[in-house]
Structure formats: C-alpha cells, structure tokens
Motif scaffolding. Structure first.
Motif, PDB file in Angstrom:
ATOM      1  N   ASP A   7       0.837  -1.208   0.000  1.00  9.28           N
ATOM      2  CA  ASP A   7       0.000   0.000   0.000  1.00  9.28           C
ATOM      3  C   ASP A   7       0.871   1.256   0.000  1.00  9.28           C
ATOM      4  N   PHE A   8       1.889   1.261   0.858  1.00 13.79           N
ATOM      5  CA  PHE A   8       2.786   2.421   0.924  1.00 13.79           C
ATOM      6  C   PHE A   8       3.610   2.547  -0.360  1.00 13.79           C
ATOM      7  N   ARG A   9       4.077   1.435  -0.879  1.00  9.82           N
ATOM      8  CA  ARG A   9       4.868   1.443  -2.113  1.00  9.82           C
ATOM      9  C   ARG A   9       4.044   1.997  -3.272  1.00  9.82           C
ATOM     10  N   VAL A  41      11.485  14.879  -6.133  1.00  6.54           N
ATOM     11  CA  VAL A  41      10.321  14.992  -5.261  1.00  6.54           C
ATOM     12  C   VAL A  41      10.776  14.690  -3.845  1.00  6.54           C
ATOM     13  N   VAL A  42      10.348  15.523  -2.905  1.00  5.57           N
ATOM     14  CA  VAL A  42      10.648  15.307  -1.489  1.00  5.57           C
ATOM     15  C   VAL A  42       9.406  14.695  -0.852  1.00  5.57           C
ATOM     16  N   VAL A  43       9.611  13.560  -0.192  1.00  9.72           N
ATOM     17  CA  VAL A  43       8.496  12.855   0.443  1.00  9.72           C
ATOM     18  C   VAL A  43       8.753  12.811   1.938  1.00  9.72           C
ATOM     19  N   ARG A  44       7.748  13.190   2.700  1.00 12.45           N
ATOM     20  CA  ARG A  44       7.798  13.135   4.166  1.00 12.45           C
ATOM     21  C   ARG A  44       6.936  11.958   4.606  1.00 12.45           C
ATOM     22  N   SER A  45       7.476  11.129   5.456  1.00 13.64           N
ATOM     23  CA  SER A  45       6.784   9.901   5.852  1.00 13.64           C
ATOM     24  C   SER A  45       5.419  10.167   6.479  1.00 13.64           C
ATOM     25  N   HIS A  54       2.031   8.561   4.947  1.00 13.93           N
ATOM     26  CA  HIS A  54       1.177   7.698   5.770  1.00 13.93           C
ATOM     27  C   HIS A  54      -0.235   8.268   5.868  1.00 13.93           C
ATOM     28  N   ARG A  55      -0.362   9.586   6.038  1.00 15.28           N
ATOM     29  CA  ARG A  55      -1.694  10.200   6.083  1.00 15.28           C
ATOM     30  C   ARG A  55      -2.444   9.930   4.785  1.00 15.28           C
ATOM     31  N   CYS A  63       8.231   3.889   6.637  1.00 16.24           N
ATOM     32  CA  CYS A  63       9.624   4.327   6.540  1.00 16.24           C
ATOM     33  C   CYS A  63      10.492   3.279   5.849  1.00 16.24           C
ATOM     34  N   GLU A  64      10.260   2.017   6.148  1.00 15.12           N
ATOM     35  CA  GLU A  64      11.032   0.957   5.486  1.00 15.12           C
ATOM     36  C   GLU A  64      10.818   0.995   3.978  1.00 15.12           C
TER      37      GLU A  64
END
Length: 88
Positions: free
Chosen positions: A5-7, A25-29, A33-34, A50-51
């Motif tokens: 899902d996260f991938r 692109v800068v991605v904040r965990s 997740h939100r 995060c993994e």
C-alpha cells in the motif's frame, strides 16, 4: 496497511511529480502515511512506511534530508531523483 500500500502510494507520487515536469520529489513519511490512511492513530504503520521509503532509495542518487533519531518516524524526509528507473 501493507508495505505494498505504501509502495503504491509512493510510486504514485513519483508519477505525479514526473508528469508535472519535476526532476526531484521530497516525500515526508508523515504525509505519505496520512495519504494511505491510519495516521495518526493507535494502529499506525509508520515503521513499515519508513522501510518502504528507505527501500525505494537508489544509492548515490536519492538523499535523506531529515531522519528522526531512531531512523523511523513521521519526520523522515527523502528527496528522490526523477525519473525513476524502469520497473520502479
């Protein structure tokens, strides 16, 4: 929420940024997740999120901009170079 899902959500961010003509692109965990759901909450999957973010990094190409003390948390920020390699 699973790693897949996260991938999928992360790769969608890559595609959207590429389509917009961006070269990074800068991605904040916490934001990722939100977007997937369940954060914040008592049943969050931040370590999994995060993994996945770390796992999508390309050595020598992508850069960790900010990492929480233990490496996994809502403040993790990674800058990914675009476009991503085929299959990514």
């Amino acid at each position: 929420m699973t790693a897949d899902d996260f991938r999928a959500a992360l790769r969608q961010l890559f595609r959207a940024a590429e389509k917009a003509g961006r070269d990074t692109v800068v991605v904040r965990s916490g934001d990722l997740h939100r977007g997937v759901g369940g954060y914040p909450g008592s049943n969050h999957r931040m370590p999994v999120c995060c993994e996945v973010m770390y796992g999508e990094m390309i050595d020598g190409v992508d850069e960790i901009l900010r990492a929480p003390p233990r490496g996994k948390g809502a403040s993790l920020e990674i800058e990914y170079l675009l476009p991503r390699p085929e299959g990514g």
